[in-house]
Design an enzyme around this catalytic site. Structure first.
Site, PDB file in Angstrom:
ATOM      1  N   ARG A  53     109.746 -21.987   2.464  1.00 54.99           N
ATOM      2  CA  ARG A  53     110.856 -22.501   3.262  1.00 54.99           C
ATOM      3  C   ARG A  53     112.197 -21.884   2.888  1.00 54.99           C
ATOM      4  NH1 ARG A  53     107.123 -25.786   3.688  1.00 54.99           N
ATOM      5  NH2 ARG A  53     106.840 -25.235   1.544  1.00 54.99           N
ATOM      6  N   THR A  54     112.498 -21.933   1.599  1.00 53.49           N
ATOM      7  CA  THR A  54     113.840 -21.495   1.190  1.00 53.49           C
ATOM      8  C   THR A  54     113.992 -20.004   1.495  1.00 53.49           C
ATOM      9  OG1 THR A  54     113.778 -23.167  -0.523  1.00 53.49           O
ATOM     10  CG2 THR A  54     115.464 -21.488  -0.742  1.00 53.49           C
ATOM     11  N   LYS A  82     108.964  -3.748 -16.790  1.00 56.69           N
ATOM     12  CA  LYS A  82     109.140  -2.777 -17.888  1.00 56.69           C
ATOM     13  C   LYS A  82     110.151  -3.314 -18.895  1.00 56.69           C
ATOM     14  CE  LYS A  82     108.720   1.089 -14.650  1.00 56.69           C
ATOM     15  NZ  LYS A  82     109.511   2.178 -14.035  1.00 56.69           N
ATOM     16  N   ARG A 104     116.260 -17.019  -6.804  1.00 63.16           N
ATOM     17  CA  ARG A 104     115.381 -18.086  -7.281  1.00 63.16           C
ATOM     18  C   ARG A 104     114.653 -17.539  -8.512  1.00 63.16           C
ATOM     19  NH1 ARG A 104     111.138 -21.900  -4.070  1.00 63.16           N
ATOM     20  NH2 ARG A 104     113.136 -22.824  -3.521  1.00 63.16           N
ATOM     21  N   HIS A 145     118.918 -27.141  -7.251  1.00 58.61           N
ATOM     22  CA  HIS A 145     118.567 -26.501  -5.982  1.00 58.61           C
ATOM     23  C   HIS A 145     119.634 -26.930  -4.964  1.00 58.61           C
ATOM     24  CE1 HIS A 145     116.373 -24.634  -2.884  1.00 58.61           C
ATOM     25  NE2 HIS A 145     115.178 -25.167  -3.042  1.00 58.61           N
TER      26      HIS A 145
HETATM   27  C1  NCD Z   1     111.223 -27.255  -3.574  1.00 53.29           C
HETATM   28  C2  NCD Z   1     111.533 -26.308  -4.711  1.00 53.29           C
HETATM   29  O1  NCD Z   1     111.159 -25.141  -4.694  1.00 53.29           O
HETATM   30  O2  NCD Z   1     112.187 -26.770  -5.597  1.00 53.29           O
HETATM   31  N1  NCD Z   1     110.947 -26.714  -2.355  1.00 53.29           N
HETATM   32  C3  NCD Z   1     111.910 -26.179  -1.564  1.00 53.29           C
HETATM   33  O3  NCD Z   1     112.670 -25.344  -1.968  1.00 53.29           O
HETATM   34  N2  NCD Z   1     111.999 -26.617  -0.316  1.00 53.29           N
HETATM   35  C4  NCD Z   1     110.306 -28.355  -3.983  1.00 53.29           C
HETATM   36  C5  NCD Z   1     109.040 -28.096  -4.712  1.00 53.29           C
HETATM   37  O4  NCD Z   1     108.702 -26.981  -5.102  1.00 53.29           O
HETATM   38  O5  NCD Z   1     108.339 -29.077  -4.938  1.00 53.29           O
END
Ligand code: NCD
Length: 498
Positions: A53-54, A82, A104, A145
């Protein structure tokens, strides 16, 4: 403006600005059309942890804005394999012209670290890229997040027409769930929001994310959620605790009690809405996937306008800046010299010290914490002969206090000021060895750096050799403050640990 942590948003006005901008993006997102208002900046989408999703919504949002995108998915095709550092990797990407960095990563604090590294590179050393630039945290380990929180708030606003005066339950893995952490910090800025926290034992929300939150109940039973207006469900983040076998076994044993299915939902407030950042596993039953009370999939769709708004912030040349980090100048506020000649003698418990310092009025039982902190600060203070005197009678400190005697030592101001932040009633006496005592008063330092390491093994400062740890003090004036890692936000020292 960087979007790194909800804790950077000191005022809800800033949050509302992002939300207004997100709302204005909804028509653009639904038409899936490009806007021509923005420069065609290059955005790097660096996703080192899995994401559907993100990642997908950032990609779509960037396309909708007409940005150019460079994708990095996983570490497999990068020089991280590396043993290249994150620092060098992002310097390179900046040098190749990227202005926006969506990151991320598993190490907590990575986005803040990258922002710091880039601030010394772009504009100073880079030939091609003079910035400004933007770092967006798309999830850092168990920490934060924030972009998910903005879309969660947009969902609440669009569903209920308001962001205040409701009761929200947050449930399941509140210890490792970064979406729950960021949401909790955002809700703490709202008014009239009551919070019910439900999690199995061992997965409770860490105290730092509950600060300022109106928690009306905390339990390990979903029954506590029945009267809520909203229930925010999270996934059990088993990838973050599967190495902790006792915890995993105890959580696995109770997971069946944490399923919201049709039978349970029908016993709850009929107007309730169930949110979930997704992905779900079994915590929301398949029998309510298309139940109108479950708004998780609409919530995910709000990811696109929200991330369009956040990326658009980074495309503007003028950026919101967070207040600059303060300095540690003038930590010594006052020195009161007292002569000890003639009749006046130093207090009895001072007498073993000929020359050195007496750390007085330490809360009873806390002297060994003071010594521990001085040991951790030893690269600032050096090591010195010291002596601990416990349970001295005192009219202050509720009748009793601890005292630490430091022989032949004058602690640097930053060490005294750190102790003052953690133990505000503590007093600092310097005995130069000439029949006088100097009482010294300090202010709380803005930042503590050099020589200290964060205690969180997943903190980026534990992983990158170039990372210079840094701690800030949080809390109200006059009360014991807590030292928080500026990167992973872990609390290094807090009064609740003492
Ligand atoms: C979440 C995350 O990655 O923190 N999902 C998201 O980004 N929509 C929740 C999860 O991984 O449970």
């Amino acid at each position: 403006m960087h979007i790194i942590s909800m804790s950077d948003f000191a005022s809800s006005e800033r949050v509302m600005e992002v939300l207004r901008s997100s709302t204005s993006m909804i028509p653009w997102a639904t038409q899936n059309t490009y806007t021509s208002q923005f420069p065609r900046h290059k955005a790097v989408l660096a996703f080192f942890e899995p994401s559907t999703r993100t990642h997908g919504s950032f990609e779509q949002a960037a396309l909708n804005l007409g940005l150019r995108i460079q994708q990095i998915i996983g570490t497999d095709h990068t020089s991280l394999l590396k043993n290249e550092s994150f620092a060098d990797m992002f310097r390179m990407l900046a040098g190749q012209g990227a202005r926006i960095f969506v990151i991320r990563a598993k190490p907590e604090g990575t986005p803040r670290y990258v922002a710091k590294i880039l601030s010394h590179y772009i504009g100073e050393m880079s030939i091609i890229n003079k910035g400004p630039f933007q770092v967006i945290n798309a999830g850092d380990g168990r920490n934060q997040h924030p972009t998910q929180t903005f879309l969660d708030l947009l969902t609440i606003q669009e569903t209920f027409g308001r962001l205040d005066d409701f009761t929200i339950g947050i449930t399941n893995d509140l210890r490792h769930g970064r979406t729950a952490h960021s949401l909790a910090q955002a809700l703490a800025m709202r008014s009239g929001v009551k919070v019910v926290l439900v999690s199995p034992k061992g997965l409770e929300m860490p105290p730092q994310f509950k600060r300022g939150l109106n928690v009306i109940s905390e339990s390990d039973s979903l029954d506590a959620l029945s009267d809520c207006d909203i229930v925010y469900v999270t996934r059990f983040q088993d990838e973050r605790y599967r190495d902790n076998l006792p915890l995993k076994q105890s959580v696995d044993a109770v997971i069946p009690e944490f399923v919201i299915d049709l039978a349970r939902l029908n016993t709850w407030n009929p107007k309730i809405r169930i949110m979930h950042p997704l992905p779900r596993v079994k915590e929301i039953g398949a029998d309510i996937s298309t139940d109108p009370r479950v708004v998780a999939f609409q919530q995910a769709e709000y990811g696109i306008p929200t991330r369009m708004a956040l990326l658009a912030l980074g495309c503007r040349d003028t950026q919101w800046e967070f207040p600059p980090t303060g300095t540690n100048a003038d930590l010594l506020v006052e020195t009161i010299p007292t002569s000890l000649t003639g009749e006046r003698k130093p207090p009895k418990h001072f007498q073993p010290v000929q020359r050195g310092m007496v750390l007085d009025h330490i809360p009873p039982g806390c002297a060994h914490h003071v010594l521990q902190i001085l040991t951790q600060l030893s690269s600032l203070t050096g090591s010195h002969p010291r002596q601990l005197v416990q349970h001295v009678k005192s009219r202050k400190c509720g009748g009793s206090k601890d005292v630490v005697l430091l022989h032949d030592t004058e602690l640097p101001n930053v060490a005294c000021a750190t102790l003052h932040a953690l133990f505000p009633d503590m007093t600092f006496n310097y005995l130069p060895g000439n029949e006088t005592i100097e009482k010294r008063r300090f202010r709380v330092p803005d930042v503590l750096s050099h020589g200290l390491r964060c205690s969180n093994p997943s903190c980026i400062t534990q992983i990158e050799h170039e990372a210079d740890p840094e701690f800030h003090f949080v809390g109200s004036d006059g009360c014991p403050k807590e030292a928080v890692c500026a990167y992973c936000e872990e609390h290094l020292w807090s009064a609740s640990n003492f």
